[in-house]
Design a protein around this motif. Structure first.
Motif, short mmCIF file in Angstrom:
data_model
loop_
_atom_site.label_atom_id
_atom_site.label_comp_id
_atom_site.label_asym_id
_atom_site.label_seq_id
_atom_site.Cartn_x
_atom_site.Cartn_y
_atom_site.Cartn_z
N GLY A 6 35.47 -61.92 -27.24
CA GLY A 6 33.95 -62.26 -28.04
C GLY A 6 33.22 -62.15 -27.37
N ALA A 7 33.12 -61.77 -25.86
CA ALA A 7 31.77 -61.92 -25.17
C ALA A 7 31.06 -60.36 -25.44
N HIS A 8 31.46 -59.64 -26.25
CA HIS A 8 30.70 -58.54 -26.29
C HIS A 8 30.19 -58.05 -27.62
N HIS A 14 30.63 -59.69 -35.09
CA HIS A 14 31.06 -60.93 -36.08
C HIS A 14 32.09 -61.62 -35.08
N ALA A 15 31.84 -61.78 -34.21
CA ALA A 15 33.02 -62.66 -33.17
C ALA A 15 33.22 -64.05 -33.58
N SER A 16 32.40 -64.77 -33.74
CA SER A 16 31.90 -66.11 -34.32
C SER A 16 33.24 -66.28 -35.36
N SER A 17 33.23 -65.43 -36.24
CA SER A 17 34.05 -65.67 -37.53
C SER A 17 35.65 -65.01 -37.31
N ARG A 26 35.96 -69.07 -23.25
CA ARG A 26 36.59 -68.67 -22.02
C ARG A 26 36.13 -67.07 -21.63
N ALA A 27 35.80 -66.33 -22.79
CA ALA A 27 35.14 -64.86 -22.51
C ALA A 27 33.75 -64.89 -22.41
N MET A 28 33.18 -66.08 -22.31
CA MET A 28 31.61 -66.01 -21.82
C MET A 28 31.01 -65.40 -23.02
N ALA A 29 31.31 -65.52 -24.19
CA ALA A 29 30.37 -65.03 -25.23
C ALA A 29 29.08 -65.58 -25.42
N PRO A 30 28.28 -64.59 -25.77
CA PRO A 30 26.91 -65.24 -25.98
C PRO A 30 26.76 -66.77 -26.57
N VAL A 31 25.73 -67.59 -26.03
CA VAL A 31 25.73 -68.85 -26.39
C VAL A 31 25.65 -69.00 -28.05
N LYS A 32 24.96 -68.13 -28.50
CA LYS A 32 24.29 -68.30 -30.05
C LYS A 32 25.65 -68.04 -30.62
N ILE A 33 26.57 -67.06 -30.15
CA ILE A 33 27.67 -66.78 -30.98
C ILE A 33 28.72 -68.16 -30.89
N VAL A 34 28.90 -68.60 -29.67
CA VAL A 34 29.45 -69.86 -29.46
C VAL A 34 29.39 -70.84 -30.33
N LEU A 35 28.06 -71.23 -30.63
CA LEU A 35 27.72 -72.26 -31.19
C LEU A 35 27.71 -71.92 -32.76
N GLU A 36 27.58 -70.96 -33.10
CA GLU A 36 27.80 -70.36 -34.55
C GLU A 36 29.37 -70.73 -34.91
N SER A 37 30.26 -70.39 -34.04
CA SER A 37 31.64 -70.50 -34.20
C SER A 37 31.85 -71.91 -34.46
N LEU A 38 31.27 -72.84 -33.58
CA LEU A 38 31.30 -74.36 -33.81
C LEU A 38 31.11 -74.82 -35.20
N GLN A 39 30.07 -74.24 -35.62
CA GLN A 39 29.32 -74.57 -36.86
C GLN A 39 30.45 -74.15 -38.04
N GLN A 40 31.03 -72.91 -37.87
CA GLN A 40 31.76 -72.39 -38.63
C GLN A 40 33.19 -73.39 -38.86
N SER A 75 24.25 -73.84 -19.71
CA SER A 75 23.47 -73.32 -20.70
C SER A 75 24.14 -73.76 -22.11
N LEU A 76 25.49 -73.63 -22.23
CA LEU A 76 26.10 -73.98 -23.49
C LEU A 76 25.72 -75.27 -24.00
N VAL A 77 25.96 -76.40 -22.81
CA VAL A 77 25.49 -77.86 -23.08
C VAL A 77 24.23 -77.98 -23.67
N ARG A 78 23.32 -77.29 -22.68
CA ARG A 78 21.87 -77.67 -22.96
C ARG A 78 21.51 -77.12 -24.23
N GLN A 79 21.90 -76.01 -24.67
CA GLN A 79 21.67 -75.65 -26.00
C GLN A 79 22.13 -76.50 -27.35
N TYR A 80 23.40 -76.58 -27.16
CA TYR A 80 24.00 -77.87 -28.01
C TYR A 80 23.42 -79.15 -28.18
N VAL A 81 22.91 -79.49 -26.93
CA VAL A 81 22.27 -80.85 -26.84
C VAL A 81 21.05 -80.67 -27.69
N SER A 82 20.20 -79.34 -27.29
CA SER A 82 18.81 -79.19 -27.95
C SER A 82 19.02 -79.35 -29.50
#
Length: 249
Positions: A6-8, A14-17, A26-40, A75-82
């Motif tokens: 999903g890092a690519h 549509h990696a988050s879905s 684990r794949a160091m996917a873009p932060v936005k995609i990781v947080l979208e996955s968490l939301q889903q 960066s992941l933690v900071r963005q999520y906390v934001s």
């Protein structure tokens, strides 16, 4: 099985879905995609229960021997906390608070080190392909490139192209495509090339840390060192010899 990579963005828009939050981290996917996955995965991705789930994913990833970059996890933690701060909720989970403290105490030189090396991991059925990378280094051989991820995915779906044949990869980089081909496509052999000492050393490291599960896939009767080899692309004589053997056989 399909490679969880999903890092690519280009290969997996549509990696988050498609992948779990853990596999994306684990794949160091873009932060936005990781947080979208968490939301889903969770109806309310910012409440205290999900804060704990998110913290568990980061902690579990940090505790592995081959973990993603600490600057990336920070960066992941900071963005999520934001996102939590911007909502009507507060950071309440103790594990998440511990992570905030952990990264806040880390020196800026560590979090901004351009030479930082770390590992990305991709799921291949029950196995985990781990690759050491240096995402902010200026050496192009120390990164995972979208084209390599696309080709690896294509070979998984179409192994007949190299099954029973010798493979020769020019500019193998971190070894993603060659190692996937070796593990999933039943070639006679895979020869991987690159041209810098740092790139070849890193490539050898990636072969070594994945050798156990690749050996399991190709069979104990096969000597892995004889079928997975490295060649310096600037060594024109060795390259011609290997390439000639690859094409004639």
């Amino acid at each position: 099985g399909k490679m969880s990579a999903g890092a690519h963005r280009l290969a997996y828009p549509h990696a988050s879905s498609t992948f779990t939050t853990l596999s994306l981290v684990r794949a160091m996917a873009p932060v936005k995609i990781v947080l979208e996955s968490l939301q889903q995965e969770h109806k309310d991705s910012l409440n205290v229960e999900v804060q704990g789930c998110f913290a568990k994913v980061i902690q579990e990833t940090l505790q592995t021997e081959y973990h993603p970059g600490k600057s990336y996890l920070n960066s992941l933690v900071r963005q999520y906390v934001s996102q939590v701060d911007a909502s009507s909720q507060d950071v309440q989970d103790e594990s998440l608070l511990e992570l905030i403290l952990y990264f806040s105490m880390m020196k800026d030189s560590v979090l901004s080190d351009p030479l930082e090396s770390c590992h990305v991991s991709f799921s291949l059925a029950e196995d985990l392909l781990r690759l050491q990378v240096a995402p902010r280094h200026n050496n192009v051989a120390l990164k995972v490139w979208e084209a390599g991820a696309c080709l690896a995915e294509y070979l998984i779906q179409n192994p007949h192209y190299i099954k029973g044949k010798k493979g020769f990869e020019l500019g193998a980089g971190v070894g993603l495509t060659g190692l996937v081909a070796m593990a999933c496509c039943e070639p006679l052999s895979i020869h991987m090339t690159d041209y810098t000492e740092a790139g070849l050393n890193n490539l050898q490291h990636n072969i070594d840390i994945n050798s156990e599960w690749i050996q399991k896939r190709v069979g104990s009767h096969v000597r892995l060192k004889e079928i997975v080899t490295l060649v310096c692309a600037f060594d024109s004589i060795a390259t011609r010899q290997v390439l000639a053997g690859t094409l004639t056989d």
